[in-house]
Scaffold this motif. Sequence first.
Motif, short mmCIF file in Angstrom:
data_model
loop_
_atom_site.label_atom_id
_atom_site.label_comp_id
_atom_site.label_asym_id
_atom_site.label_seq_id
_atom_site.Cartn_x
_atom_site.Cartn_y
_atom_site.Cartn_z
N THR A 1 -1.03 1.38 5.32
CA THR A 1 -0.52 2.85 5.19
C THR A 1 -1.37 3.77 6.29
O THR A 1 -2.75 3.54 6.25
CB THR A 1 -0.77 3.21 3.82
OG1 THR A 1 -0.05 4.58 3.72
CG2 THR A 1 -2.09 3.52 3.31
N GLN A 2 -0.75 4.85 6.71
CA GLN A 2 -1.42 5.48 7.71
C GLN A 2 -2.37 6.50 7.12
O GLN A 2 -1.63 7.39 6.33
CB GLN A 2 -0.65 6.13 8.99
CG GLN A 2 -1.02 7.07 9.74
CD GLN A 2 -1.98 6.47 10.70
OE1 GLN A 2 -1.70 5.33 11.36
NE2 GLN A 2 -3.46 6.80 10.96
N VAL A 3 -3.50 6.83 7.46
CA VAL A 3 -4.33 7.94 6.94
C VAL A 3 -4.67 8.75 8.09
O VAL A 3 -5.24 8.25 9.12
CB VAL A 3 -5.58 7.53 6.41
CG1 VAL A 3 -6.46 8.66 5.88
CG2 VAL A 3 -5.14 6.83 4.85
N GLU B 1 0.81 -1.12 0.10
CA GLU B 1 -0.06 0.00 -0.03
C GLU B 1 0.78 1.37 0.01
O GLU B 1 1.91 1.11 0.56
CB GLU B 1 -0.92 0.14 1.35
CG GLU B 1 -1.88 -1.21 1.55
CD GLU B 1 -1.07 -2.03 2.36
OE1 GLU B 1 -1.78 -2.92 3.16
OE2 GLU B 1 -0.12 -2.11 2.45
N LEU C 1 -5.36 6.03 -2.12
CA LEU C 1 -4.34 4.96 -1.55
C LEU C 1 -4.37 4.03 -2.95
O LEU C 1 -5.10 3.66 -3.60
CB LEU C 1 -4.89 4.11 -0.61
CG LEU C 1 -5.33 4.99 0.81
CD1 LEU C 1 -5.91 3.99 1.75
CD2 LEU C 1 -4.14 5.87 1.14
N THR D 1 -9.78 8.40 10.22
CA THR D 1 -8.20 8.10 10.64
C THR D 1 -7.96 6.91 11.08
O THR D 1 -8.77 6.11 11.82
CB THR D 1 -7.80 9.11 11.70
OG1 THR D 1 -7.95 10.29 11.28
CG2 THR D 1 -6.65 8.67 12.12
N VAL E 1 -5.28 3.00 10.11
CA VAL E 1 -4.33 2.34 9.19
C VAL E 1 -4.96 1.64 8.21
O VAL E 1 -6.02 0.86 8.64
CB VAL E 1 -3.10 1.48 10.05
CG1 VAL E 1 -2.28 0.68 8.99
CG2 VAL E 1 -2.49 2.34 10.83
N TYR E 2 -4.68 1.76 6.87
CA TYR E 2 -5.42 1.01 5.95
C TYR E 2 -4.72 0.28 5.31
O TYR E 2 -3.57 0.20 4.84
CB TYR E 2 -5.90 2.14 4.76
CG TYR E 2 -6.92 3.03 5.15
CD1 TYR E 2 -6.86 3.95 6.09
CD2 TYR E 2 -8.21 3.04 4.63
CE1 TYR E 2 -7.88 4.83 6.60
CE2 TYR E 2 -9.50 3.59 5.16
CZ TYR E 2 -8.91 4.75 6.08
OH TYR E 2 -10.19 5.74 6.34
N GLY F 1 -1.10 7.00 1.93
CA GLY F 1 -1.43 7.50 3.13
C GLY F 1 -0.97 9.06 3.42
O GLY F 1 0.20 9.55 2.75
N ARG G 1 -9.57 -1.04 7.30
CA ARG G 1 -8.90 -0.06 8.19
C ARG G 1 -9.08 -0.60 9.70
O ARG G 1 -9.90 -1.32 10.09
CB ARG G 1 -9.35 1.22 7.88
CG ARG G 1 -10.86 1.39 8.54
CD ARG G 1 -11.20 2.65 8.02
NE ARG G 1 -12.69 3.20 8.47
CZ ARG G 1 -13.29 4.25 8.02
NH1 ARG G 1 -12.91 4.93 7.17
NH2 ARG G 1 -14.74 4.15 8.54
#
Length: 120
Positions: A114-116, A6, A20, A91, A93-94, A9, A38
């Motif tokens: 990946t952090q959003v 991924e 993403l 918010t 982690v995806y 983010g 997520r």
Amino acid sequence: QVQLVESGGGLVQAGGSLRLSCATSGGTFSGYALGWFRRAPGKEREFVARINWDAGSTWYGISVKGRFTVVRDKANSTAFLQMNSLKPEDTAVYYCAAKPEFKGGEYDYWGQGTQVTVSS
């Protein structure tokens, strides 16, 4: 060996957008489903979206329906999650994940996430 990576983010303000990407490798994805999930701090993992690789059929979690769109680019073996009208509660982690399309239960392959982060 299937691999999923991924990217995309980051930090965005509420109301903004992010896209993403989930790059796949290790074999053909024909016959597979690719899902997005997520996990927010202190919460259970949540289903976000799914796309069947061959037909492009899609499903969405109720909290993102109408705001998020999942697509795949067969030629580049990549799936995308377009996220619009983002809210602070998005918010998390995806993760992208994959499994055979007709397999029930858990997904077999997972990316690293990946952090959003959506600021209010």
